[in-house]
Design a protein around this motif. Structure first.
Motif, PDB file in Angstrom:
ATOM      1  N   GLY A 114       0.677  -1.302   0.132  1.00 54.84           N
ATOM      2  CA  GLY A 114      -0.065  -0.114   0.024  1.00 54.84           C
ATOM      3  C   GLY A 114       0.801   1.294   0.168  1.00 54.84           C
ATOM      4  O   GLY A 114       0.253   2.341   0.105  1.00 54.84           O
ATOM      5  N   ARG A 115       2.120   1.121  -0.248  1.00 47.03           N
ATOM      6  CA  ARG A 115       2.974   2.319  -0.310  1.00 47.03           C
ATOM      7  C   ARG A 115       3.525   2.382  -1.748  1.00 47.03           C
ATOM      8  O   ARG A 115       3.922   1.406  -2.228  1.00 47.03           O
ATOM      9  CB  ARG A 115       4.123   2.153   0.968  1.00 47.03           C
ATOM     10  N   LYS A 116       3.800   3.508  -1.890  1.00 50.59           N
ATOM     11  CA  LYS A 116       4.276   4.096  -3.029  1.00 50.59           C
ATOM     12  C   LYS A 116       5.777   4.696  -3.114  1.00 50.59           C
ATOM     13  O   LYS A 116       6.016   5.429  -1.955  1.00 50.59           O
ATOM     14  CB  LYS A 116       3.524   5.077  -3.935  1.00 50.59           C
ATOM     15  N   LEU A 117       6.771   4.022  -3.625  1.00 49.70           N
ATOM     16  CA  LEU A 117       8.230   4.491  -3.523  1.00 49.70           C
ATOM     17  C   LEU A 117       8.723   4.948  -4.654  1.00 49.70           C
ATOM     18  O   LEU A 117       8.683   4.225  -5.790  1.00 49.70           O
ATOM     19  CB  LEU A 117       9.019   3.217  -2.809  1.00 49.70           C
ATOM     20  N   HIS A 118       9.391   6.008  -4.814  1.00 48.08           N
ATOM     21  CA  HIS A 118      10.151   6.494  -5.983  1.00 48.08           C
ATOM     22  C   HIS A 118      11.576   6.294  -5.710  1.00 48.08           C
ATOM     23  O   HIS A 118      12.351   6.468  -4.660  1.00 48.08           O
ATOM     24  CB  HIS A 118      10.065   8.033  -5.981  1.00 48.08           C
ATOM     25  N   VAL A 119      12.189   5.593  -6.732  1.00 44.12           N
ATOM     26  CA  VAL A 119      13.582   5.004  -6.671  1.00 44.12           C
ATOM     27  C   VAL A 119      14.494   5.339  -7.906  1.00 44.12           C
ATOM     28  O   VAL A 119      14.286   5.254  -8.859  1.00 44.12           O
ATOM     29  CB  VAL A 119      13.487   3.654  -6.808  1.00 44.12           C
ATOM     30  N   PRO A 120      15.445   6.621  -7.404  1.00 45.36           N
ATOM     31  CA  PRO A 120      16.321   7.171  -8.466  1.00 45.36           C
ATOM     32  C   PRO A 120      17.245   5.844  -8.974  1.00 45.36           C
ATOM     33  O   PRO A 120      17.893   5.140  -8.105  1.00 45.36           O
ATOM     34  CB  PRO A 120      17.099   8.132  -7.746  1.00 45.36           C
ATOM     35  N   PHE A 121      17.862   5.788 -10.267  1.00 41.03           N
ATOM     36  CA  PHE A 121      18.439   4.941 -10.729  1.00 41.03           C
ATOM     37  C   PHE A 121      17.986   3.756 -10.882  1.00 41.03           C
ATOM     38  O   PHE A 121      18.728   2.643 -11.181  1.00 41.03           O
ATOM     39  CB  PHE A 121      19.657   5.114 -10.023  1.00 41.03           C
ATOM     40  N   ALA A 122      16.748   3.746 -10.769  1.00 40.90           N
ATOM     41  CA  ALA A 122      15.949   2.254 -11.143  1.00 40.90           C
ATOM     42  C   ALA A 122      14.777   2.452 -12.334  1.00 40.90           C
ATOM     43  O   ALA A 122      14.324   3.455 -12.267  1.00 40.90           O
ATOM     44  CB  ALA A 122      15.143   1.773  -9.864  1.00 40.90           C
ATOM     45  N   TYR A 123      14.393   1.430 -13.046  1.00 36.67           N
ATOM     46  CA  TYR A 123      13.820   1.342 -14.125  1.00 36.67           C
ATOM     47  C   TYR A 123      12.753   0.432 -14.193  1.00 36.67           C
ATOM     48  O   TYR A 123      12.760  -0.542 -13.645  1.00 36.67           O
ATOM     49  CB  TYR A 123      14.792   1.135 -15.434  1.00 36.67           C
ATOM     50  N   PRO A 124      11.688   0.262 -15.006  1.00 34.90           N
ATOM     51  CA  PRO A 124      10.671  -0.504 -14.893  1.00 34.90           C
ATOM     52  C   PRO A 124      11.337  -1.995 -15.156  1.00 34.90           C
ATOM     53  O   PRO A 124      11.950  -2.140 -16.173  1.00 34.90           O
ATOM     54  CB  PRO A 124      10.039  -0.159 -16.215  1.00 34.90           C
ATOM     55  N   GLY A 125      10.655  -2.895 -14.492  1.00 40.04           N
ATOM     56  CA  GLY A 125      11.096  -4.334 -14.572  1.00 40.04           C
ATOM     57  C   GLY A 125      12.299  -4.581 -13.540  1.00 40.04           C
ATOM     58  O   GLY A 125      12.782  -5.812 -13.182  1.00 40.04           O
ATOM     59  N   ASP A 126      12.956  -3.628 -13.001  1.00 41.11           N
ATOM     60  CA  ASP A 126      13.943  -4.077 -11.856  1.00 41.11           C
ATOM     61  C   ASP A 126      13.000  -4.411 -10.443  1.00 41.11           C
ATOM     62  O   ASP A 126      12.058  -3.843 -10.312  1.00 41.11           O
ATOM     63  CB  ASP A 126      14.465  -2.533 -11.456  1.00 41.11           C
ATOM     64  N   VAL A 127      13.812  -5.340  -9.917  1.00 41.48           N
ATOM     65  CA  VAL A 127      13.396  -5.801  -8.648  1.00 41.48           C
ATOM     66  C   VAL A 127      14.345  -5.348  -7.639  1.00 41.48           C
ATOM     67  O   VAL A 127      15.564  -5.580  -7.661  1.00 41.48           O
ATOM     68  CB  VAL A 127      13.026  -7.306  -8.663  1.00 41.48           C
ATOM     69  N   ILE A 128      13.775  -4.375  -6.808  1.00 41.42           N
ATOM     70  CA  ILE A 128      14.886  -3.589  -5.904  1.00 41.42           C
ATOM     71  C   ILE A 128      14.295  -4.038  -4.311  1.00 41.42           C
ATOM     72  O   ILE A 128      13.320  -4.196  -4.048  1.00 41.42           O
ATOM     73  CB  ILE A 128      15.040  -2.207  -5.979  1.00 41.42           C
ATOM     74  N   LYS A 129      15.281  -3.931  -3.379  1.00 47.89           N
ATOM     75  CA  LYS A 129      14.944  -3.918  -1.924  1.00 47.89           C
ATOM     76  C   LYS A 129      15.767  -2.514  -1.321  1.00 47.89           C
ATOM     77  O   LYS A 129      16.926  -2.339  -1.582  1.00 47.89           O
ATOM     78  CB  LYS A 129      15.427  -5.070  -1.264  1.00 47.89           C
ATOM     79  N   ALA A 130      14.629  -1.657  -0.990  1.00 45.42           N
ATOM     80  CA  ALA A 130      15.027  -0.099  -0.559  1.00 45.42           C
ATOM     81  C   ALA A 130      16.160  -0.461   0.851  1.00 45.42           C
ATOM     82  O   ALA A 130      15.587  -1.130   1.704  1.00 45.42           O
ATOM     83  CB  ALA A 130      14.305   0.741  -0.425  1.00 45.42           C
ATOM     84  N   PHE A 185      19.406   1.430  -2.412  1.00 47.55           N
ATOM     85  CA  PHE A 185      18.597   0.175  -2.707  1.00 47.55           C
ATOM     86  C   PHE A 185      19.585  -0.936  -3.206  1.00 47.55           C
ATOM     87  O   PHE A 185      20.788  -0.527  -3.746  1.00 47.55           O
ATOM     88  CB  PHE A 185      17.479   0.506  -3.745  1.00 47.55           C
ATOM     89  N   GLU A 186      19.359  -2.160  -2.946  1.00 45.71           N
ATOM     90  CA  GLU A 186      19.920  -3.406  -3.623  1.00 45.71           C
ATOM     91  C   GLU A 186      19.278  -3.808  -4.525  1.00 45.71           C
ATOM     92  O   GLU A 186      17.697  -4.017  -4.858  1.00 45.71           O
ATOM     93  CB  GLU A 186      19.885  -4.374  -2.430  1.00 45.71           C
ATOM     94  N   LEU A 187      19.855  -4.000  -5.783  1.00 41.68           N
ATOM     95  CA  LEU A 187      19.145  -4.583  -6.963  1.00 41.68           C
ATOM     96  C   LEU A 187      19.204  -6.119  -7.136  1.00 41.68           C
ATOM     97  O   LEU A 187      20.064  -6.864  -6.944  1.00 41.68           O
ATOM     98  CB  LEU A 187      19.989  -4.055  -8.257  1.00 41.68           C
ATOM     99  N   ILE A 188      17.935  -6.494  -7.011  1.00 41.86           N
ATOM    100  CA  ILE A 188      17.738  -8.160  -6.677  1.00 41.86           C
ATOM    101  C   ILE A 188      17.733  -8.611  -8.400  1.00 41.86           C
ATOM    102  O   ILE A 188      18.286  -9.803  -8.257  1.00 41.86           O
ATOM    103  CB  ILE A 188      16.512  -8.420  -5.999  1.00 41.86           C
ATOM    104  N   GLU A 189      17.036  -7.993  -9.144  1.00 44.37           N
ATOM    105  CA  GLU A 189      16.711  -8.668 -10.345  1.00 44.37           C
ATOM    106  C   GLU A 189      16.896  -7.459 -11.458  1.00 44.37           C
ATOM    107  O   GLU A 189      16.133  -6.252 -11.308  1.00 44.37           O
ATOM    108  CB  GLU A 189      15.612  -9.446 -10.494  1.00 44.37           C
ATOM    109  N   TRP A 190      17.664  -7.649 -12.494  1.00 45.31           N
ATOM    110  CA  TRP A 190      17.714  -6.637 -13.400  1.00 45.31           C
ATOM    111  C   TRP A 190      16.506  -6.572 -14.394  1.00 45.31           C
ATOM    112  O   TRP A 190      16.170  -7.454 -14.845  1.00 45.31           O
ATOM    113  CB  TRP A 190      19.004  -7.013 -14.378  1.00 45.31           C
ATOM    114  N   SER A 191      16.073  -5.398 -14.622  1.00 47.26           N
ATOM    115  CA  SER A 191      15.308  -5.087 -15.862  1.00 47.26           C
ATOM    116  C   SER A 191      15.917  -5.662 -17.120  1.00 47.26           C
ATOM    117  O   SER A 191      17.087  -5.322 -17.401  1.00 47.26           O
ATOM    118  CB  SER A 191      14.759  -3.800 -15.977  1.00 47.26           C
ATOM    119  N   PRO A 192      15.124  -6.064 -18.053  1.00 47.42           N
ATOM    120  CA  PRO A 192      15.536  -6.200 -19.382  1.00 47.42           C
ATOM    121  C   PRO A 192      15.872  -4.836 -20.238  1.00 47.42           C
ATOM    122  O   PRO A 192      16.481  -4.937 -21.076  1.00 47.42           O
ATOM    123  CB  PRO A 192      14.458  -7.030 -20.361  1.00 47.42           C
TER     124      PRO A 192
END
Length: 421
Positions: free
Chosen positions: A22-38, A53-60
């Motif tokens: 239920g929370r919206k987070l804005h993430v600089p240097f992240a792109y659609p498809g990225d899986v991240i952990k702030a 943030f930690e980049l868990i999975e790269w966006s294509p």
């Protein structure tokens, strides 16, 4: 609880956006498809921002960034994004904000395209500001979007400071002597201008050291900064070399001074100029907010009769010099846009500041001019001008986007407005 998840969209200002719990987070240097952990979340400007943030999975859509300072430096939010994806997202953001579908033309060069850089000189390092941290500075080693010569420029500055003992600026205390180093390059002429922005008058010995460390510069300035604002502005004084450097854009030469505004991407500038030319009709053209005559001189070279209006007297002087050296039929005068008599011009070119036209929009509505070509790097300001004012008299007949700013969310728009029947 740490917030994490998949980034599913991009904000209007180029940040990745994800919603989790239920929370919206804005993430600089992240792109659609990225899986991240702030790792670190702060509330800034009324929204939650992930500053780490930690980049868990790269966006294509993601690519390996070229610059070692990516992710900290505030200059290039999108350097980790494939260029084709950058262009598509810029189109999407522009359409989302303005409702206009437009083609986009990419920059001919993606590296070394910037013709100016303002390096902040501080007690914490010399370089560019950190993203999201007004007191943070990235101590640069290189800047691939500006110049291969960046390390040389920074070494010269470091040697100059060491020899003279001048103190770098302290951002927190707002004290010190040297605040910025501005370097401009003529990408097509090879000319270099160096401008040091400082809070002290230089002694003779300091000036000799300055000339020695920057002997490669074709134009060397010392700008005295009388205020404590954090910007690269001062009263420019020529120390050595020529008062201007030149940039050549196809068949047009432009003179550049430390206090001139000039489009920052010399390689994409012909695309912008040709887009404006394509939308320009008739014989007589008014270049409103003409600056140093970037559009007006180009159009004059193509046979248009150009009048220009600009409130900055120095810019007007530069515009008339540019018209003179190119031998074109263009005359620029000092004046406010909103107080200009439009007269019998066929097309009006407007390239207003980021805030938009404001009062000048009503002037155009009442003028009777058939064609307005609106150039803007701020789609929200254009939308306000159009919806509140220009829509009364003009319809949108065409638009093209020019990517003057690779690796950032910004784009330059050229919109063709035609008077309604």
């Amino acid at each position: 609880m740490k917030i994490g998840g998949r980034v599913d969209k991009i904000s209007d200002d180029g940040l990745g956006v994800l919603e989790a719990h239920g929370r919206k987070l804005h993430v600089p240097f992240a792109y659609p498809g990225d899986v991240i952990k702030a790792r670190k979340v702060r509330r800034r400007f009324g929204r939650k921002l992930a500053l780490d943030f930690e980049l868990i999975e790269w966006s294509p859509l993601r690519q390996t960034p070229r610059c070692p300072h990516f992710g900290t430096c505030g200059g290039c939010l999108w350097q980790g994004l494939k260029y084709k994806a950058q262009l598509e997202l810029k189109k999407d953001i522009f359409e989302r904000v303005t409702g206009i579908k437009a083609e986009i033309k990419g920059s001919p060069r993606l590296w070394g395209f910037r013709n100016v850089s303002n390096f902040i000189v501080t007690s914490k390092g010399i370089g560019l500001k950190e993203y999201g941290n007004p007191l943070g500075v990235v101590d640069l080693e290189e800047c691939p979007v500006f110049s291969k010569r960046t390390p040389e420029y920074l070494r010269s500055l470091t040697g100059f400071l060491r020899e003279t003992g001048l103190r770098p600026w302290n951002l927190r205390a707002k004290s010190g002597e040297v605040h910025y180093l501005q370097v401009r390059e003529g990408k097509f002429t090879g000319e270099v201008m160096v401008n040091l922005i400082a809070h002290v008058e230089p002694s003779g010995e300091v000036l000799e050291a300055f000339k020695g460390h920057f002997s490669f510069a074709d134009s060397l300035y010392w700008s005295l900064k009388a205020d404590k604002r954090d910007d690269p502005r001062g009263e420019a004084g020529l120390v050595a070399g020529e008062p201007y450097i030149r940039e050549r854009v196809e068949d047009v030469a432009y003179l550049i001074h430390p206090n001139s505004f000039f489009q920052t991407n010399s390689y994409a500038l012909p695309l912008l100029l040709k887009a404006v030319e394509r939308f320009t009709d008739g014989e007589r053209v008014l270049d409103l907010y003409s600056g140093v005559g970037t559009f007006g001189v180009w159009l004059g070279k193509r046979g248009f009769k150009v009048g220009g209006v600009e409130m900055n007297p120095f810019a007007v002087e530069m515009a008339n010099r540019n018209a003179q050296i190119n031998g074109v039929n263009a005359v620029f005068k000092v004046g406010k846009a909103e107080g200009t008599s439009i007269g019998d011009y066929d097309t009006v070119i407007v390239d207003p500041p980021r805030r938009g036209l404001k009062e000048a929009a009503e002037l155009l509505v009442k003028s009777g001019v058939e064609k307005v070509v609106y150039v803007s790097c701020n789609p929200k300001a254009f939308k306000l001008d159009y919806e509140r004012h220009l829509k009364k008299a003009y319809r949108i007949d065409g638009a093209v986007l020019i990517d003057m700013f690779p690796h950032t969310p910004h784009v330059e728009a050229v919109v063709e407005l035609v008077r309604k029947e």
